[in-house]
Design a protein around this motif. Structure first.
Motif, PDB file in Angstrom:
ATOM      1  N   LYS A  71       5.164  19.762  -4.222  1.00  0.00           N
ATOM      2  CA  LYS A  71       4.859  18.724  -5.207  1.00  0.00           C
ATOM      3  C   LYS A  71       4.729  17.393  -4.487  1.00  0.00           C
ATOM      4  O   LYS A  71       5.185  17.228  -3.352  1.00  0.00           O
ATOM      5  N   THR A  72       4.102  16.447  -5.156  1.00  0.00           N
ATOM      6  CA  THR A  72       3.707  15.194  -4.514  1.00  0.00           C
ATOM      7  C   THR A  72       4.595  14.035  -4.947  1.00  0.00           C
ATOM      8  O   THR A  72       4.923  13.885  -6.133  1.00  0.00           O
ATOM      9  N   LYS A  73       4.962  13.212  -3.979  1.00  0.00           N
ATOM     10  CA  LYS A  73       5.713  11.984  -4.259  1.00  0.00           C
ATOM     11  C   LYS A  73       4.934  10.784  -3.720  1.00  0.00           C
ATOM     12  O   LYS A  73       4.431  10.830  -2.589  1.00  0.00           O
ATOM     13  N   VAL A  74       4.823   9.748  -4.527  1.00  0.00           N
ATOM     14  CA  VAL A  74       4.176   8.510  -4.109  1.00  0.00           C
ATOM     15  C   VAL A  74       5.246   7.599  -3.509  1.00  0.00           C
ATOM     16  O   VAL A  74       6.252   7.290  -4.156  1.00  0.00           O
ATOM     17  N   LEU A  75       5.032   7.182  -2.258  1.00  0.00           N
ATOM     18  CA  LEU A  75       6.006   6.353  -1.559  1.00  0.00           C
ATOM     19  C   LEU A  75       5.391   5.009  -1.174  1.00  0.00           C
ATOM     20  O   LEU A  75       4.215   4.933  -0.833  1.00  0.00           O
ATOM     21  N   ALA A  76       6.221   3.994  -1.217  1.00  0.00           N
ATOM     22  CA  ALA A  76       5.764   2.661  -0.812  1.00  0.00           C
ATOM     23  C   ALA A  76       5.564   2.623   0.696  1.00  0.00           C
ATOM     24  O   ALA A  76       6.239   3.340   1.453  1.00  0.00           O
ATOM     25  N   ASP A  77       4.644   1.792   1.126  1.00  0.00           N
ATOM     26  CA  ASP A  77       4.371   1.638   2.552  1.00  0.00           C
ATOM     27  C   ASP A  77       5.656   1.260   3.283  1.00  0.00           C
ATOM     28  O   ASP A  77       6.372   0.344   2.880  1.00  0.00           O
ATOM     29  N   GLY A  78       5.971   1.999   4.341  1.00  0.00           N
ATOM     30  CA  GLY A  78       7.184   1.735   5.099  1.00  0.00           C
ATOM     31  C   GLY A  78       8.368   2.576   4.675  1.00  0.00           C
ATOM     32  O   GLY A  78       9.334   2.711   5.422  1.00  0.00           O
ATOM     33  N   ALA A  79       8.310   3.148   3.471  1.00  0.00           N
ATOM     34  CA  ALA A  79       9.405   4.005   3.014  1.00  0.00           C
ATOM     35  C   ALA A  79       9.298   5.388   3.642  1.00  0.00           C
ATOM     36  O   ALA A  79       8.199   5.911   3.835  1.00  0.00           O
ATOM     37  N   LYS A  80      10.427   5.979   3.986  1.00  0.00           N
ATOM     38  CA  LYS A  80      10.443   7.306   4.580  1.00  0.00           C
ATOM     39  C   LYS A  80      10.749   8.358   3.508  1.00  0.00           C
ATOM     40  O   LYS A  80      11.516   8.082   2.589  1.00  0.00           O
ATOM     41  N   PRO A  81      10.166   9.540   3.631  1.00  0.00           N
ATOM     42  CA  PRO A  81      10.489  10.597   2.669  1.00  0.00           C
ATOM     43  C   PRO A  81      11.984  10.933   2.731  1.00  0.00           C
ATOM     44  O   PRO A  81      12.521  11.227   3.802  1.00  0.00           O
ATOM     45  N   GLY A  82      12.636  10.847   1.610  1.00  0.00           N
ATOM     46  CA  GLY A  82      14.068  11.147   1.542  1.00  0.00           C
ATOM     47  C   GLY A  82      14.323  12.387   0.712  1.00  0.00           C
ATOM     48  O   GLY A  82      13.405  13.138   0.371  1.00  0.00           O
ATOM     49  N   THR A  83      15.582  12.614   0.375  1.00  0.00           N
ATOM     50  CA  THR A  83      15.918  13.774  -0.452  1.00  0.00           C
ATOM     51  C   THR A  83      15.277  13.623  -1.830  1.00  0.00           C
ATOM     52  O   THR A  83      15.066  12.515  -2.320  1.00  0.00           O
ATOM     53  N   TRP A  84      14.995  14.753  -2.440  1.00  0.00           N
ATOM     54  CA  TRP A  84      14.355  14.783  -3.750  1.00  0.00           C
ATOM     55  C   TRP A  84      14.881  16.006  -4.490  1.00  0.00           C
ATOM     56  O   TRP A  84      15.455  16.916  -3.876  1.00  0.00           O
TER      57      TRP A  84
ATOM     58  N   MET B 233       0.857  -1.200   0.000  1.00  0.00           N
ATOM     59  CA  MET B 233       0.000   0.000   0.000  1.00  0.00           C
ATOM     60  C   MET B 233       0.886   1.241   0.000  1.00  0.00           C
ATOM     61  O   MET B 233       1.775   1.371   0.845  1.00  0.00           O
ATOM     62  N   SER B 234       0.671   2.154  -0.915  1.00  0.00           N
ATOM     63  CA  SER B 234       1.473   3.370  -1.008  1.00  0.00           C
ATOM     64  C   SER B 234       0.798   4.522  -0.273  1.00  0.00           C
ATOM     65  O   SER B 234      -0.374   4.454   0.081  1.00  0.00           O
ATOM     66  N   TYR B 235       1.572   5.570  -0.029  1.00  0.00           N
ATOM     67  CA  TYR B 235       1.020   6.790   0.543  1.00  0.00           C
ATOM     68  C   TYR B 235       1.644   7.988  -0.160  1.00  0.00           C
ATOM     69  O   TYR B 235       2.618   7.852  -0.913  1.00  0.00           O
ATOM     70  N   LEU B 236       1.080   9.170   0.081  1.00  0.00           N
ATOM     71  CA  LEU B 236       1.513  10.378  -0.616  1.00  0.00           C
ATOM     72  C   LEU B 236       2.237  11.324   0.330  1.00  0.00           C
ATOM     73  O   LEU B 236       1.779  11.571   1.451  1.00  0.00           O
ATOM     74  N   ALA B 237       3.357  11.852  -0.125  1.00  0.00           N
ATOM     75  CA  ALA B 237       4.121  12.841   0.629  1.00  0.00           C
ATOM     76  C   ALA B 237       4.131  14.135  -0.169  1.00  0.00           C
ATOM     77  O   ALA B 237       4.597  14.161  -1.313  1.00  0.00           O
ATOM     78  N   GLU B 238       3.579  15.192   0.418  1.00  0.00           N
ATOM     79  CA  GLU B 238       3.585  16.501  -0.217  1.00  0.00           C
ATOM     80  C   GLU B 238       4.818  17.263   0.255  1.00  0.00           C
ATOM     81  O   GLU B 238       4.895  17.688   1.405  1.00  0.00           O
ATOM     82  N   TYR B 239       5.807  17.382  -0.627  1.00  0.00           N
ATOM     83  CA  TYR B 239       7.056  18.073  -0.304  1.00  0.00           C
ATOM     84  C   TYR B 239       6.830  19.581  -0.437  1.00  0.00           C
ATOM     85  O   TYR B 239       6.452  20.074  -1.497  1.00  0.00           O
TER      86      TYR B 239
END
Length: 341
Positions: A22-35, A1-7
Protein backbone atom coordinates in the motif's frame (compact mmCIF):
# COMPACT_ATOMS: atom_id res chain seq x y z
CA UNK A 1 7.28 18.51 -2.33
CA UNK A 2 5.97 15.08 -1.32
CA UNK A 3 6.96 11.64 -2.52
CA UNK A 4 5.36 8.19 -2.49
CA UNK A 5 6.51 5.16 -0.50
CA UNK A 6 5.09 1.79 -1.52
CA UNK A 7 5.15 -0.36 1.62
CA UNK A 8 5.58 -4.05 0.69
CA UNK A 9 5.17 -6.99 3.05
CA UNK A 10 4.65 -10.75 3.08
CA UNK A 11 1.26 -11.86 4.39
CA UNK A 12 0.13 -14.90 6.39
CA UNK A 13 -1.60 -16.87 3.61
CA UNK A 14 -0.97 -20.61 3.91
CA UNK A 15 0.51 -22.78 2.56
CA UNK A 16 2.13 -20.12 0.38
CA UNK A 17 2.39 -16.50 1.48
CA UNK A 18 1.37 -13.65 -0.80
CA UNK A 19 2.80 -10.17 -1.28
CA UNK A 20 0.82 -7.13 -0.19
CA UNK A 21 1.51 -3.42 -0.59
CA UNK A 22 0.00 0.00 0.00
CA UNK A 23 1.06 3.57 -0.63
CA UNK A 24 1.99 6.31 1.83
CA UNK A 25 2.47 9.96 0.88
CA UNK A 26 5.48 11.42 2.69
CA UNK A 27 6.71 14.97 2.97
CA UNK A 28 10.02 15.81 1.34
CA UNK A 29 12.81 14.90 3.75
CA UNK A 30 10.67 12.54 5.82
CA UNK A 31 11.85 8.94 6.08
CA UNK A 32 9.51 5.95 5.83
CA UNK A 33 8.70 4.90 9.39
CA UNK A 34 6.55 2.25 11.02
CA UNK A 35 3.00 1.95 9.75
CA UNK A 36 -0.03 -0.19 10.52
CA UNK A 37 -2.43 -2.38 8.58
CA UNK A 38 -5.46 -4.62 9.00
CA UNK A 39 -4.06 -8.07 9.71
CA UNK A 40 -7.51 -9.64 9.61
CA UNK A 41 -7.53 -9.09 5.85
CA UNK A 42 -4.10 -10.68 5.30
CA UNK A 43 -4.44 -13.85 7.43
CA UNK A 44 -2.27 -12.25 10.11
CA UNK A 45 -4.86 -11.36 12.76
CA UNK A 46 -8.46 -11.79 13.85
CA UNK A 47 -11.02 -9.04 13.54
CA UNK A 48 -11.32 -8.35 17.27
CA UNK A 49 -7.58 -7.50 17.46
CA UNK A 50 -6.55 -6.80 13.91
CA UNK A 51 -3.81 -4.16 14.14
CA UNK A 52 -0.41 -5.24 12.87
CA UNK A 53 2.76 -3.19 12.41
CA UNK A 54 5.01 -2.69 9.36
CA UNK A 55 8.68 -1.98 10.10
CA UNK A 56 10.82 -0.92 7.11
CA UNK A 57 13.95 -3.01 6.61
CA UNK A 58 15.05 -2.04 3.09
CA UNK A 59 14.29 0.71 0.59
CA UNK A 60 14.72 0.79 -3.19
CA UNK A 61 14.07 3.38 -5.92
CA UNK A 62 10.59 2.87 -7.35
CA UNK A 63 11.13 2.09 -11.06
CA UNK A 64 7.42 2.24 -11.87
CA UNK A 65 6.55 5.64 -10.44
CA UNK A 66 10.05 7.03 -10.90
CA UNK A 67 11.24 10.30 -9.42
CA UNK A 68 12.03 10.26 -5.71
CA UNK A 69 9.44 7.59 -5.01
CA UNK A 70 10.55 4.40 -3.24
CA UNK A 71 9.66 0.77 -2.59
CA UNK A 72 9.86 -0.05 1.11
CA UNK A 73 10.19 -3.68 2.15
CA UNK A 74 8.87 -4.33 5.65
CA UNK A 75 8.82 -6.94 8.39
CA UNK A 76 5.50 -7.60 10.15
CA UNK A 77 5.35 -7.16 13.93
CA UNK A 78 2.67 -7.50 16.58
CA UNK A 79 1.66 -4.42 18.55
CA UNK A 80 3.77 -5.65 21.52
CA UNK A 81 6.87 -5.28 19.29
CA UNK A 82 7.40 -9.02 18.83
CA UNK A 83 7.82 -10.44 15.31
CA UNK A 84 4.59 -11.83 13.89
CA UNK A 85 4.56 -15.62 13.48
CA UNK A 86 4.52 -15.12 9.68
CA UNK A 87 7.71 -13.04 9.87
CA UNK A 88 10.27 -15.56 8.61
CA UNK A 89 12.87 -12.83 8.10
CA UNK A 90 13.07 -12.48 11.88
CA UNK A 91 14.10 -16.15 12.10
CA UNK A 92 16.84 -15.69 9.48
CA UNK A 93 18.42 -12.65 11.12
CA UNK A 94 20.10 -14.41 14.11
CA UNK A 95 21.30 -17.34 11.96
CA UNK A 96 22.82 -14.98 9.39
CA UNK A 97 24.53 -13.09 12.21
CA UNK A 98 25.79 -16.26 13.90
CA UNK A 99 27.56 -17.48 10.76
CA UNK A 100 28.47 -14.10 9.24
CA UNK A 101 32.16 -14.90 9.67
CA UNK A 102 31.86 -17.67 7.09
CA UNK A 103 30.63 -15.07 4.56
CA UNK A 104 27.78 -17.15 3.07
CA UNK A 105 26.44 -15.88 -0.25
CA UNK A 106 23.58 -16.98 -2.47
CA UNK A 107 22.35 -16.80 -6.02
CA UNK A 108 18.71 -17.85 -6.46
CA UNK A 109 17.24 -18.82 -9.84
CA UNK A 110 13.57 -17.82 -9.76
CA UNK A 111 11.42 -19.68 -12.29
CA UNK A 112 7.85 -18.53 -12.92
CA UNK A 113 5.06 -18.96 -15.44
CA UNK A 114 2.88 -16.37 -17.16
CA UNK A 115 -0.84 -17.08 -17.38
CA UNK A 116 -3.47 -15.39 -19.47
CA UNK A 117 -6.82 -16.48 -18.13
CA UNK A 118 -6.74 -20.16 -17.18
CA UNK A 119 -3.92 -21.20 -19.50
CA UNK A 120 -0.16 -20.65 -19.55
CA UNK A 121 0.80 -17.88 -21.95
CA UNK A 122 1.47 -19.50 -25.33
CA UNK A 123 -0.84 -22.46 -24.81
CA UNK A 124 -3.54 -22.56 -27.54
CA UNK A 125 -7.20 -22.27 -26.56
CA UNK A 126 -7.80 -25.86 -27.58
CA UNK A 127 -5.21 -28.56 -27.05
CA UNK A 128 -1.55 -28.15 -26.25
CA UNK A 129 1.52 -26.61 -27.87
CA UNK A 130 4.35 -28.66 -29.36
CA UNK A 131 6.26 -30.75 -26.79
CA UNK A 132 8.97 -29.04 -24.80
CA UNK A 133 12.35 -28.94 -26.39
CA UNK A 134 12.68 -25.72 -28.40
CA UNK A 135 11.37 -23.27 -25.83
CA UNK A 136 14.36 -23.21 -23.45
CA UNK A 137 16.44 -20.10 -24.26
CA UNK A 138 14.55 -20.01 -27.57
CA UNK A 139 13.86 -17.21 -29.99
CA UNK A 140 10.94 -16.51 -32.31
CA UNK A 141 7.23 -15.82 -31.90
CA UNK A 142 6.39 -19.50 -32.34
CA UNK A 143 8.39 -20.48 -29.24
CA UNK A 144 8.68 -17.41 -27.01
CA UNK A 145 5.77 -15.80 -25.20
CA UNK A 146 5.91 -12.79 -22.89
CA UNK A 147 9.36 -11.44 -23.74
CA UNK A 148 8.14 -7.83 -23.67
CA UNK A 149 7.03 -8.30 -20.05
CA UNK A 150 10.27 -10.05 -19.13
CA UNK A 151 12.41 -7.27 -20.59
CA UNK A 152 10.37 -4.63 -18.76
CA UNK A 153 10.66 -6.56 -15.51
CA UNK A 154 14.44 -6.77 -15.94
CA UNK A 155 14.59 -3.03 -16.59
CA UNK A 156 12.49 -2.35 -13.49
CA UNK A 157 14.67 -4.56 -11.30
CA UNK A 158 17.84 -2.84 -12.50
CA UNK A 159 16.33 0.61 -11.93
CA UNK A 160 15.43 -0.50 -8.40
CA UNK A 161 19.07 -1.38 -7.80
CA UNK A 162 18.46 -5.09 -7.32
CA UNK A 163 21.29 -7.55 -7.87
CA UNK A 164 19.50 -9.28 -10.72
CA UNK A 165 22.16 -11.01 -12.80
CA UNK A 166 20.32 -12.70 -15.67
CA UNK A 167 17.13 -13.86 -17.36
CA UNK A 168 16.22 -16.70 -19.73
CA UNK A 169 13.25 -18.46 -21.25
CA UNK A 170 12.55 -21.81 -19.62
CA UNK A 171 11.50 -25.26 -20.83
CA UNK A 172 7.73 -24.68 -21.08
CA UNK A 173 5.94 -22.01 -23.15
CA UNK A 174 5.31 -18.90 -21.05
CA UNK A 175 7.83 -20.05 -18.45
CA UNK A 176 10.81 -17.83 -17.59
CA UNK A 177 13.56 -17.37 -15.05
CA UNK A 178 15.50 -14.53 -13.48
CA UNK A 179 18.45 -14.82 -11.15
CA UNK A 180 19.27 -12.71 -8.07
CA UNK A 181 22.70 -12.60 -6.43
CA UNK A 182 25.37 -13.36 -5.48
CA UNK A 183 24.80 -11.60 -2.15
CA UNK A 184 24.30 -12.52 1.50
CA UNK A 185 21.28 -14.39 2.89
CA UNK A 186 19.27 -11.37 4.04
CA UNK A 187 20.06 -9.33 0.93
CA UNK A 188 19.22 -12.07 -1.56
CA UNK A 189 15.97 -12.86 0.24
CA UNK A 190 14.90 -9.21 0.48
CA UNK A 191 15.71 -8.59 -3.16
CA UNK A 192 13.98 -11.76 -4.36
CA UNK A 193 10.75 -10.73 -2.62
CA UNK A 194 10.98 -7.24 -4.15
CA UNK A 195 11.76 -8.74 -7.58
CA UNK A 196 8.68 -10.95 -7.22
CA UNK A 197 6.56 -7.89 -6.37
CA UNK A 198 7.94 -6.10 -9.42
CA UNK A 199 7.19 -9.17 -11.56
CA UNK A 200 3.54 -9.22 -10.54
CA UNK A 201 3.23 -5.45 -10.82
CA UNK A 202 4.91 -5.31 -14.24
CA UNK A 203 2.81 -8.16 -15.66
CA UNK A 204 -0.31 -6.44 -14.32
CA UNK A 205 0.20 -3.60 -16.82
CA UNK A 206 0.09 -6.17 -19.64
CA UNK A 207 -3.06 -7.90 -18.42
CA UNK A 208 -1.05 -11.04 -17.62
CA UNK A 209 -0.56 -12.84 -14.31
CA UNK A 210 2.60 -14.56 -13.09
CA UNK A 211 2.55 -17.65 -10.89
CA UNK A 212 5.15 -19.47 -8.81
CA UNK A 213 3.14 -22.68 -8.93
CA UNK A 214 5.67 -25.57 -8.86
CA UNK A 215 3.68 -27.58 -11.43
CA UNK A 216 1.73 -25.04 -13.49
CA UNK A 217 0.82 -27.51 -16.25
CA UNK A 218 0.11 -31.20 -15.69
CA UNK A 219 1.65 -33.79 -17.97
CA UNK A 220 5.04 -33.94 -19.66
CA UNK A 221 6.11 -30.42 -18.72
CA UNK A 222 8.86 -29.23 -16.42
CA UNK A 223 7.85 -27.75 -13.11
CA UNK A 224 9.06 -24.43 -11.74
CA UNK A 225 11.81 -24.25 -9.14
CA UNK A 226 14.06 -21.82 -7.33
CA UNK A 227 17.44 -23.50 -7.61
CA UNK A 228 19.57 -22.08 -4.82
CA UNK A 229 23.29 -21.63 -5.32
CA UNK A 230 25.25 -21.39 -2.09
CA UNK A 231 28.84 -20.95 -0.99
CA UNK A 232 30.94 -19.87 1.97
CA UNK A 233 34.34 -18.19 2.04
CA UNK A 234 35.98 -21.58 2.65
CA UNK A 235 34.25 -23.06 -0.41
CA UNK A 236 35.38 -20.20 -2.62
CA UNK A 237 39.02 -20.28 -1.57
CA UNK A 238 41.76 -22.48 -3.07
CA UNK A 239 41.20 -26.08 -2.00
CA UNK A 240 37.60 -25.37 -1.05
CA UNK A 241 36.25 -28.51 -2.72
CA UNK A 242 36.38 -30.52 0.51
CA UNK A 243 34.25 -27.88 2.22
CA UNK A 244 31.69 -28.24 -0.60
CA UNK A 245 31.63 -32.03 -0.16
CA UNK A 246 31.25 -31.57 3.62
CA UNK A 247 28.25 -29.30 3.03
CA UNK A 248 26.69 -31.79 0.59
CA UNK A 249 27.14 -34.60 3.10
CA UNK A 250 25.61 -32.45 5.86
CA UNK A 251 22.53 -31.82 3.73
CA UNK A 252 22.09 -35.60 3.49
CA UNK A 253 22.70 -36.34 7.18
CA UNK A 254 20.00 -38.12 9.18
CA UNK A 255 16.83 -36.06 9.35
CA UNK A 256 18.18 -33.16 7.28
CA UNK A 257 16.61 -34.05 3.89
CA UNK A 258 13.17 -34.28 5.53
CA UNK A 259 13.67 -31.05 7.50
CA UNK A 260 14.61 -29.15 4.36
CA UNK A 261 12.15 -30.66 1.91
CA UNK A 262 9.07 -29.97 4.01
CA UNK A 263 10.02 -26.26 4.02
CA UNK A 264 11.05 -25.97 0.38
CA UNK A 265 7.63 -24.88 -0.87
CA UNK A 266 4.06 -26.20 -0.96
CA UNK A 267 3.46 -28.92 -3.54
CA UNK A 268 7.12 -29.93 -3.73
CA UNK A 269 6.17 -33.57 -4.35
CA UNK A 270 4.34 -32.59 -7.56
CA UNK A 271 7.58 -31.23 -9.00
CA UNK A 272 10.29 -33.46 -7.52
CA UNK A 273 9.24 -36.70 -9.17
CA UNK A 274 12.56 -38.00 -10.48
CA UNK A 275 11.61 -36.82 -13.98
CA UNK A 276 12.07 -33.46 -15.71
CA UNK A 277 15.54 -32.83 -14.29
CA UNK A 278 14.63 -33.51 -10.67
CA UNK A 279 15.47 -36.00 -7.96
CA UNK A 280 12.56 -37.70 -6.13
CA UNK A 281 11.38 -35.56 -3.24
CA UNK A 282 11.86 -38.42 -0.73
CA UNK A 283 15.42 -39.33 -1.80
CA UNK A 284 18.61 -37.34 -1.30
CA UNK A 285 21.61 -37.38 -3.61
CA UNK A 286 24.40 -35.14 -4.80
CA UNK A 287 26.69 -35.34 -7.78
CA UNK A 288 28.87 -33.46 -10.22
CA UNK A 289 27.06 -31.95 -13.21
CA UNK A 290 23.97 -34.01 -12.32
CA UNK A 291 20.67 -32.19 -12.82
CA UNK A 292 18.89 -35.31 -11.65
CA UNK A 293 20.47 -35.01 -8.20
CA UNK A 294 19.06 -33.17 -5.19
CA UNK A 295 22.24 -31.10 -5.00
CA UNK A 296 24.48 -30.46 -8.00
CA UNK A 297 28.17 -29.62 -7.93
CA UNK A 298 28.83 -27.76 -11.20
CA UNK A 299 31.47 -29.29 -13.44
CA UNK A 300 33.75 -26.27 -13.29
CA UNK A 301 33.71 -26.46 -9.50
CA UNK A 302 35.12 -29.97 -9.61
CA UNK A 303 37.75 -28.85 -12.13
CA UNK A 304 38.80 -25.76 -10.14
CA UNK A 305 38.38 -27.52 -6.76
CA UNK A 306 36.50 -24.54 -5.34
CA UNK A 307 33.23 -22.66 -5.83
CA UNK A 308 29.68 -23.44 -4.81
CA UNK A 309 26.87 -25.99 -4.72
CA UNK A 310 23.37 -25.83 -6.20
CA UNK A 311 20.41 -27.08 -4.17
CA UNK A 312 17.92 -28.02 -6.89
CA UNK A 313 15.07 -28.95 -4.55
CA UNK A 314 13.45 -25.61 -3.60
CA UNK A 315 10.18 -24.85 -5.36
CA UNK A 316 9.50 -21.64 -7.25
CA UNK A 317 7.14 -20.74 -4.39
CA UNK A 318 9.73 -21.25 -1.63
CA UNK A 319 10.18 -18.55 0.98
CA UNK A 320 13.77 -17.30 0.41
CA UNK A 321 14.12 -16.37 4.08
CA UNK A 322 13.48 -20.03 4.92
CA UNK A 323 15.71 -21.68 2.31
CA UNK A 324 18.67 -19.41 3.08
CA UNK A 325 18.26 -19.97 6.82
CA UNK A 326 18.18 -23.74 6.40
CA UNK A 327 21.23 -23.84 4.14
CA UNK A 328 23.30 -21.52 6.32
CA UNK A 329 22.31 -23.33 9.51
CA UNK A 330 22.95 -26.84 8.16
CA UNK A 331 26.07 -26.23 6.07
CA UNK A 332 27.87 -23.63 8.17
CA UNK A 333 27.35 -25.61 11.37
CA UNK A 334 28.83 -28.70 9.66
CA UNK A 335 31.82 -26.71 8.42
CA UNK A 336 32.41 -25.33 11.90
CA UNK A 337 32.26 -28.82 13.36
CA UNK A 338 34.65 -30.20 10.73
CA UNK A 339 37.05 -27.32 11.25
CA UNK A 340 36.69 -26.29 7.61
CA UNK A 341 35.09 -22.88 8.12
Amino acid sequence: MSYLAEYIWIDGTKPTAKLRSKTKVLADGAKPGTWGFDGSSTSQAEGHASDRVLKPVASYPDPIRGGDNVLVLCEVFNIDDTPHESNTRALLRPVAEQFAGQEPIFGIEQEYTFFQGARPLGFPENGFPAPQGGYYCGVGADEIFGREIVEKHLENCLKAGLNICGINAEVMPGQWEFQVGPVGPLEVSDELWVARWLLYRTAEDFGVSATLDPKPAQGDWNGAGAHTNFSTKAMREEGGYQAIVTACEALGAEGKPEEHIRQYGAGVETRLTGAHETAPWNEYSYGVSDRGASVRIPWQVEVEKKGYLEDRRPNANVDPYVVTRLLVDTCCAALDKAGEA
